[in-house]
Design a protein around this motif. Structure first.
Motif, mmCIF file in Angstrom:
data_model
loop_
_atom_site.group_PDB
_atom_site.id
_atom_site.type_symbol
_atom_site.label_atom_id
_atom_site.label_comp_id
_atom_site.label_asym_id
_atom_site.label_seq_id
_atom_site.Cartn_x
_atom_site.Cartn_y
_atom_site.Cartn_z
ATOM 1 N N GLY A 6 0.781 -1.017 0.014
ATOM 2 C CA GLY A 6 0.065 0.016 -0.110
ATOM 3 C C GLY A 6 0.763 1.382 -0.014
ATOM 4 O O GLY A 6 0.142 2.431 -0.343
ATOM 5 N N VAL A 7 2.148 1.076 0.337
ATOM 6 C CA VAL A 7 3.005 2.430 0.386
ATOM 7 C C VAL A 7 2.833 2.850 -1.299
ATOM 8 O O VAL A 7 3.144 2.279 -2.257
ATOM 9 N N GLN A 8 2.497 4.123 -1.389
ATOM 10 C CA GLN A 8 2.424 4.745 -2.708
ATOM 11 C C GLN A 8 3.885 4.822 -3.544
ATOM 12 O O GLN A 8 4.737 4.696 -2.965
ATOM 13 N N TYR A 9 3.692 4.885 -4.947
ATOM 14 C CA TYR A 9 4.674 4.786 -5.803
ATOM 15 C C TYR A 9 5.187 6.321 -5.738
ATOM 16 O O TYR A 9 4.443 7.476 -5.973
ATOM 17 N N ARG A 10 6.249 6.561 -5.634
ATOM 18 C CA ARG A 10 7.145 7.780 -5.879
ATOM 19 C C ARG A 10 8.375 7.738 -6.763
ATOM 20 O O ARG A 10 9.425 6.922 -6.205
ATOM 21 N N LEU A 11 8.729 8.215 -7.881
ATOM 22 C CA LEU A 11 9.830 7.991 -8.528
ATOM 23 C C LEU A 11 10.978 8.494 -7.911
ATOM 24 O O LEU A 11 10.862 9.499 -7.253
ATOM 25 N N GLY A 17 11.772 7.288 -4.748
ATOM 26 C CA GLY A 17 11.631 7.139 -3.468
ATOM 27 C C GLY A 17 12.203 5.973 -2.922
ATOM 28 O O GLY A 17 12.470 4.927 -3.719
ATOM 29 N N LEU A 18 12.586 6.088 -1.819
ATOM 30 C CA LEU A 18 13.191 4.907 -0.931
ATOM 31 C C LEU A 18 12.562 4.882 0.313
ATOM 32 O O LEU A 18 13.310 4.186 1.386
ATOM 33 N N ASP A 19 11.709 5.345 0.823
ATOM 34 C CA ASP A 19 11.167 5.043 1.946
ATOM 35 C C ASP A 19 9.363 4.932 2.039
ATOM 36 O O ASP A 19 8.863 4.846 0.885
ATOM 37 N N LYS A 20 8.982 4.968 2.996
ATOM 38 C CA LYS A 20 7.311 4.629 3.325
ATOM 39 C C LYS A 20 6.696 5.847 2.838
ATOM 40 O O LYS A 20 5.438 5.730 2.950
ATOM 41 N N LYS A 21 7.259 7.101 2.538
ATOM 42 C CA LYS A 21 6.438 8.163 1.959
ATOM 43 C C LYS A 21 6.228 7.629 0.523
ATOM 44 O O LYS A 21 5.514 8.660 -0.145
ATOM 45 N N GLY A 22 6.970 7.081 -0.046
ATOM 46 C CA GLY A 22 6.778 6.718 -1.534
ATOM 47 C C GLY A 22 8.013 6.068 -1.940
ATOM 48 O O GLY A 22 9.302 6.206 -1.569
ATOM 49 N N PRO A 48 21.999 -2.781 -8.333
ATOM 50 C CA PRO A 48 22.154 -1.167 -8.591
ATOM 51 C C PRO A 48 20.794 -0.755 -8.266
ATOM 52 O O PRO A 48 19.843 -1.308 -7.891
ATOM 53 N N ARG A 49 20.660 0.587 -8.303
ATOM 54 C CA ARG A 49 19.615 1.274 -8.242
ATOM 55 C C ARG A 49 18.405 1.397 -9.230
ATOM 56 O O ARG A 49 17.450 1.336 -8.988
ATOM 57 N N ARG A 50 18.879 1.298 -10.422
ATOM 58 C CA ARG A 50 18.043 1.426 -11.717
ATOM 59 C C ARG A 50 17.630 -0.058 -12.034
ATOM 60 O O ARG A 50 18.484 -0.901 -11.903
ATOM 61 N N SER A 51 16.313 -0.093 -12.515
ATOM 62 C CA SER A 51 15.805 -1.458 -12.937
ATOM 63 C C SER A 51 16.536 -2.093 -14.078
ATOM 64 O O SER A 51 16.979 -3.117 -14.154
ATOM 65 N N ARG A 52 17.021 -1.218 -14.899
ATOM 66 C CA ARG A 52 17.605 -1.648 -16.122
ATOM 67 C C ARG A 52 19.120 -2.206 -15.792
ATOM 68 O O ARG A 52 19.812 -3.261 -16.341
ATOM 69 N N ASP A 53 19.592 -1.601 -14.720
ATOM 70 C CA ASP A 53 21.007 -2.078 -14.354
ATOM 71 C C ASP A 53 20.882 -3.392 -13.286
ATOM 72 O O ASP A 53 21.761 -4.129 -13.405
ATOM 73 N N GLN A 54 19.649 -3.374 -12.664
ATOM 74 C CA GLN A 54 19.248 -4.573 -12.039
ATOM 75 C C GLN A 54 19.294 -5.724 -12.759
ATOM 76 O O GLN A 54 19.700 -6.951 -12.372
ATOM 77 N N ASN A 69 3.140 -18.166 -9.916
ATOM 78 C CA ASN A 69 2.862 -16.900 -10.628
ATOM 79 C C ASN A 69 2.269 -15.660 -10.105
ATOM 80 O O ASN A 69 1.995 -14.774 -10.538
ATOM 81 N N TYR A 70 2.705 -15.417 -8.848
ATOM 82 C CA TYR A 70 2.560 -14.153 -8.136
ATOM 83 C C TYR A 70 3.804 -13.413 -7.806
ATOM 84 O O TYR A 70 4.913 -14.068 -7.598
ATOM 85 N N PHE A 71 4.069 -12.002 -7.904
ATOM 86 C CA PHE A 71 5.186 -11.089 -7.688
ATOM 87 C C PHE A 71 4.739 -9.968 -6.769
ATOM 88 O O PHE A 71 3.440 -9.749 -6.967
ATOM 89 N N VAL A 72 5.787 -9.313 -6.337
ATOM 90 C CA VAL A 72 5.306 -8.137 -5.709
ATOM 91 C C VAL A 72 6.055 -7.022 -6.075
ATOM 92 O O VAL A 72 7.252 -7.274 -6.621
ATOM 93 N N HIS A 73 5.542 -5.818 -6.292
ATOM 94 C CA HIS A 73 6.377 -4.701 -7.116
ATOM 95 C C HIS A 73 5.629 -3.443 -6.676
ATOM 96 O O HIS A 73 4.492 -3.318 -5.836
ATOM 97 N N ALA A 74 6.028 -2.620 -6.746
ATOM 98 C CA ALA A 74 5.777 -1.081 -6.755
ATOM 99 C C ALA A 74 4.988 -0.599 -7.945
ATOM 100 O O ALA A 74 5.818 -0.291 -8.932
#
Length: 174
Positions: free
Chosen positions: A66-71, A73-78, A98-104, A141-146
């Motif tokens: 339920g924590v909102q998406y914030r580009l 963001g790295l905390d529970k504010k987003g 790494p921090r970015r998804s393409r680098d991950q 087939n379930y996954f968690v994501h922001a």
């Protein structure tokens, strides 16, 4: 007729019998149908969470759900998708990403979707080019994501919206 005459003798017994019948039938009518409910998306999501092997992962997900998406963001504010994957991998598995998804995506050992294990990463390209989204595989087939629209959620990877844009999946290289 007054109350004292109603409560005397035969009238009193009749009132008690009537009251007992009312209570009995009202109790019976409040029973719910015990037929097995149909399986819903929420029930399937709950089932995926219930079958997690790692209890720390379960707690991590429930704390962040339920924590909102914030580009950026790295905390529970987003939080954004790559930040969520980064924190989950660090806190639960001790992995550095790494921090970015393409680098991950470059930091994983690729696997076939049928071979995914709890904690593996799943990458998507919603924009049609490079990797632009990441989630963490759970099971069945379930996954968690922001999610950009719903915040941190558990979703069904077999939905066509995800199947069309999956580009890579695998485990973090150690």
């Amino acid at each position: 007729m007054n109350i004292s005459s109603l409560l005397s003798g035969k009238n009193r017994q009749g009132m008690l019998l009537l009251l007992s019948a009312v209570l009995f039938f009202s109790a019976c009518s409040s029973r719910r149908n015990t037929a097995k409910p149909s399986t819903t998306a929420a029930a399937k999501t709950a089932d995926a969470m219930a079958h997690l092997k790692n209890r720390h992962l379960y707690r991590f997900i429930t704390d962040w759900t339920g924590v909102q998406y914030r580009l950026g963001g790295l905390d529970k504010k987003g939080i954004d998708c790559s930040g969520f994957a980064l924190l989950l991998q660090k806190d639960i598995y001790g992995n550095t990403l790494p921090r970015r998804s393409r680098d991950q995506a470059a930091a994983v050992r690729e696997k076939n979707m049928s071979q995914l294990n709890e904690g593996d990463l799943v990458f998507f390209s919603f924009g049609g080019g490079a990797v632009d989204h990441v989630g963490v595989y759970l099971n069945n087939n379930y996954f968690v994501h922001a999610s950009t629209t719903r915040g941190v959620v558990v979703d069904d990877l077999s939905l066509p919206a995800y199947q069309r844009v999956i580009v890579k999946a695998g485990s973090v290289k150690n």
